[in-house]
Motif scaffolding. Structure first.
Motif, PDB file in Angstrom:
ATOM      1  N   LEU A   1       0.856  -1.184   0.000  1.00  0.00           N
ATOM      2  CA  LEU A   1       0.000   0.000   0.000  1.00  0.00           C
ATOM      3  C   LEU A   1       0.890   1.231   0.000  1.00  0.00           C
ATOM      4  N   ILE A   2       0.620   2.163  -0.896  1.00  0.00           N
ATOM      5  CA  ILE A   2       1.298   3.461  -0.880  1.00  0.00           C
ATOM      6  C   ILE A   2       0.282   4.504  -0.463  1.00  0.00           C
ATOM      7  N   LEU A   3       0.579   5.177   0.634  1.00  0.00           N
ATOM      8  CA  LEU A   3      -0.329   6.186   1.185  1.00  0.00           C
ATOM      9  C   LEU A   3      -0.113   7.502   0.446  1.00  0.00           C
ATOM     10  N   ALA A   4      -1.104   7.892  -0.326  1.00  0.00           N
ATOM     11  CA  ALA A   4      -0.932   9.040  -1.221  1.00  0.00           C
ATOM     12  C   ALA A   4      -2.123   9.981  -1.202  1.00  0.00           C
ATOM     13  N   ALA A   5      -2.917   9.953  -0.128  1.00  0.00           N
ATOM     14  CA  ALA A   5      -4.182  10.690  -0.130  1.00  0.00           C
ATOM     15  C   ALA A   5      -4.100  12.103   0.444  1.00  0.00           C
ATOM     16  N   GLY A   6      -2.993  12.435   1.112  1.00  0.00           N
ATOM     17  CA  GLY A   6      -2.920  13.706   1.827  1.00  0.00           C
ATOM     18  C   GLY A   6      -2.933  14.933   0.931  1.00  0.00           C
ATOM     19  N   ARG A   7      -3.265  16.053   1.539  1.00  0.00           N
ATOM     20  CA  ARG A   7      -3.341  17.319   0.797  1.00  0.00           C
ATOM     21  C   ARG A   7      -1.983  17.971   0.579  1.00  0.00           C
ATOM     22  N   GLY A   8      -1.004  17.668   1.427  1.00  0.00           N
ATOM     23  CA  GLY A   8       0.309  18.298   1.272  1.00  0.00           C
ATOM     24  C   GLY A   8       0.280  19.786   1.522  1.00  0.00           C
ATOM     25  N   GLU A   9      -0.365  20.194   2.617  1.00  0.00           N
ATOM     26  CA  GLU A   9      -0.547  21.619   2.899  1.00  0.00           C
ATOM     27  C   GLU A   9       0.775  22.375   2.982  1.00  0.00           C
ATOM     28  N   ARG A  10       1.796  21.754   3.597  1.00  0.00           N
ATOM     29  CA  ARG A  10       3.069  22.459   3.763  1.00  0.00           C
ATOM     30  C   ARG A  10       3.837  22.596   2.451  1.00  0.00           C
ATOM     31  N   MET A  11       3.383  21.887   1.425  1.00  0.00           N
ATOM     32  CA  MET A  11       4.053  21.958   0.132  1.00  0.00           C
ATOM     33  C   MET A  11       3.417  22.973  -0.816  1.00  0.00           C
ATOM     34  N   ARG A  12       2.380  23.636  -0.343  1.00  0.00           N
ATOM     35  CA  ARG A  12       1.749  24.626  -1.199  1.00  0.00           C
ATOM     36  C   ARG A  12       2.747  25.752  -1.510  1.00  0.00           C
ATOM     37  N   PRO A  13       2.695  26.348  -2.735  1.00  0.00           N
ATOM     38  CA  PRO A  13       1.667  26.177  -3.763  1.00  0.00           C
ATOM     39  C   PRO A  13       1.901  25.002  -4.713  1.00  0.00           C
ATOM     40  N   LEU A  14       2.989  24.216  -4.515  1.00  0.00           N
ATOM     41  CA  LEU A  14       3.283  23.126  -5.439  1.00  0.00           C
ATOM     42  C   LEU A  14       2.146  22.110  -5.489  1.00  0.00           C
ATOM     43  N   THR A  15       1.526  21.869  -4.348  1.00  0.00           N
ATOM     44  CA  THR A  15       0.485  20.848  -4.287  1.00  0.00           C
ATOM     45  C   THR A  15      -0.919  21.393  -4.532  1.00  0.00           C
ATOM     46  N   ASP A  16      -1.022  22.649  -4.920  1.00  0.00           N
ATOM     47  CA  ASP A  16      -2.333  23.175  -5.295  1.00  0.00           C
ATOM     48  C   ASP A  16      -2.844  22.508  -6.567  1.00  0.00           C
ATOM     49  N   ARG A  17      -1.911  22.090  -7.411  1.00  0.00           N
ATOM     50  CA  ARG A  17      -2.297  21.510  -8.705  1.00  0.00           C
ATOM     51  C   ARG A  17      -1.751  20.114  -8.943  1.00  0.00           C
ATOM     52  N   VAL A  18      -0.816  19.685  -8.118  1.00  0.00           N
ATOM     53  CA  VAL A  18      -0.212  18.352  -8.276  1.00  0.00           C
ATOM     54  C   VAL A  18      -0.167  17.687  -6.907  1.00  0.00           C
ATOM     55  N   PRO A  19      -0.689  16.465  -6.751  1.00  0.00           N
ATOM     56  CA  PRO A  19      -0.567  15.776  -5.456  1.00  0.00           C
ATOM     57  C   PRO A  19       0.894  15.498  -5.138  1.00  0.00           C
ATOM     58  N   LYS A  20       1.253  15.595  -3.869  1.00  0.00           N
ATOM     59  CA  LYS A  20       2.666  15.514  -3.473  1.00  0.00           C
ATOM     60  C   LYS A  20       3.382  14.273  -4.006  1.00  0.00           C
ATOM     61  N   PRO A  21       2.795  13.072  -3.955  1.00  0.00           N
ATOM     62  CA  PRO A  21       3.526  11.910  -4.460  1.00  0.00           C
ATOM     63  C   PRO A  21       3.825  11.943  -5.956  1.00  0.00           C
ATOM     64  N   LEU A  22       3.155  12.830  -6.695  1.00  0.00           N
ATOM     65  CA  LEU A  22       3.425  12.944  -8.126  1.00  0.00           C
ATOM     66  C   LEU A  22       4.412  14.058  -8.453  1.00  0.00           C
ATOM     67  N   LEU A  23       4.881  14.788  -7.446  1.00  0.00           N
ATOM     68  CA  LEU A  23       5.910  15.793  -7.686  1.00  0.00           C
ATOM     69  C   LEU A  23       7.202  15.100  -8.104  1.00  0.00           C
ATOM     70  N   SER A  24       7.882  15.701  -9.056  1.00  0.00           N
ATOM     71  CA  SER A  24       9.082  15.084  -9.613  1.00  0.00           C
ATOM     72  C   SER A  24      10.306  15.366  -8.752  1.00  0.00           C
ATOM     73  N   VAL A  25      11.126  14.339  -8.588  1.00  0.00           N
ATOM     74  CA  VAL A  25      12.396  14.470  -7.881  1.00  0.00           C
ATOM     75  C   VAL A  25      13.384  13.497  -8.513  1.00  0.00           C
ATOM     76  N   GLY A  26      14.546  13.980  -8.864  1.00  0.00           N
ATOM     77  CA  GLY A  26      15.518  13.118  -9.531  1.00  0.00           C
ATOM     78  C   GLY A  26      15.034  12.604 -10.866  1.00  0.00           C
ATOM     79  N   GLY A  27      14.176  13.356 -11.527  1.00  0.00           N
ATOM     80  CA  GLY A  27      13.735  13.001 -12.871  1.00  0.00           C
ATOM     81  C   GLY A  27      12.481  12.156 -12.963  1.00  0.00           C
ATOM     82  N   LYS A  28      11.840  11.836 -11.823  1.00  0.00           N
ATOM     83  CA  LYS A  28      10.605  11.058 -11.868  1.00  0.00           C
ATOM     84  C   LYS A  28       9.777  11.341 -10.628  1.00  0.00           C
ATOM     85  N   PRO A  29       8.481  11.076 -10.688  1.00  0.00           N
ATOM     86  CA  PRO A  29       7.633  11.335  -9.516  1.00  0.00           C
ATOM     87  C   PRO A  29       8.093  10.552  -8.291  1.00  0.00           C
ATOM     88  N   LEU A  30       7.907  11.157  -7.121  1.00  0.00           N
ATOM     89  CA  LEU A  30       8.263  10.489  -5.865  1.00  0.00           C
ATOM     90  C   LEU A  30       7.708   9.066  -5.795  1.00  0.00           C
TER      91      LEU A  30
END
Length: 235
Positions: A4-33
């Motif tokens: 199970l990958i827990l990916a439901a959170g809002r990512g409030e502390r990551m705003r504004p990045l997570t206003d339009r992209v859920p945190k687990p889909l943010l790219s790091v090292g060339g691919k989504p987390l």
């Protein structure tokens, strides 16, 4: 073993990045987390992964598909417009994970070089958690790791929970009694509640083990940490 990958959170502390992209889909090292997790899970032989979703849930399946490209079968556990927290999300996902066998669970917003092949297929108790050295944002740690591998709420060697572990479905069997006793009984249906009270309850009976990972780990909780990790992985 399923995961199970827990990916439901809002990512409030990551705003504004997570206003339009859920945190687990943010790219790091060339691919989504989340892809880092999928690749590692596929690499140890996991073939079915459940992803729980809520915030911007409609972005996950277009981005990840059915998992075929990693040799996985992906299933999505939609929690509705409001996340159900870790406990509620895990409880809801059991219909897809199964109610009998242990499963791996990973927070979708962490990155680590921990090898999930080291996790026990059959934990001796209700759960087995990976712990890491305490980061600056959590200096007091979460749980104490004893010399025999048992976890406790208090102790001299408190470490931080890495968001990686193996769980038996039975950990959730009496969730309502435990949550009621903790004073955080959910008033909504489906149930919304944290996992931590259940883990603490199990620790009191010696039913949770753990291990210390001394390698790399990042809780990608702020844009700064995301940027720092991206630089590190892109070298």
């Amino acid at each position: 073993m399923k995961a199970l990958i827990l990916a439901a959170g809002r990512g409030e502390r990551m705003r504004p990045l997570t206003d339009r992209v859920p945190k687990p889909l943010l790219s790091v090292g060339g691919k989504p987390l989340i892809v880092w997790h999928l690749e590692r899970l596929a690499g140890i032989g996991v073939r079915e992964v459940v992803i729980n979703t809520s915030w911007l849930a409609d972005q996950f399946e277009p981005a990840l598909g059915d998992g075929r490209q990693w040799g996985l079968t992906l299933r999505y556990s939609y929690e509705g417009p409001e996340p159900l927290e870790t406990g509620g999300g895990m409880l809801r996902a059991l219909d897809l994970l199964g109610h009998e066998s242990p499963f791996i669970a990973v927070n979708g917003d962490v990155w680590s070089d921990f090898d999930p092949a080291l996790l026990p297929g059959q934990p001796t108790g209700e759960a087995h958690l990976v712990l890491v050295d305490n980061p600056e944002h959590n200096p007091e740690g979460d749980f104490s790791l004893g010399d025999t591998g048992q976890l406790s709420i208090d102790g001299p060697k408190r470490l931080t929970f890495a968001g990686i572990g193996v769980y038996r479905p039975s950990l959730l069997a009496n969730w309502r009694d435990v949550i009621d006793a903790a004073g955080t009984s959910p008033a909504t249906q489906p149930a919304r509640f944290p996992l931590a009270p259940l883990l603490r309850h199990a620790m009191r009976t010696g039913a949770v083990t753990g291990e210390h990972h001394a390698g790399q780990w990042t809780d990608v909780g702020t844009p700064q940490r995301l940027a720092e990790l991206d630089v590190s992985l892109s070298r």
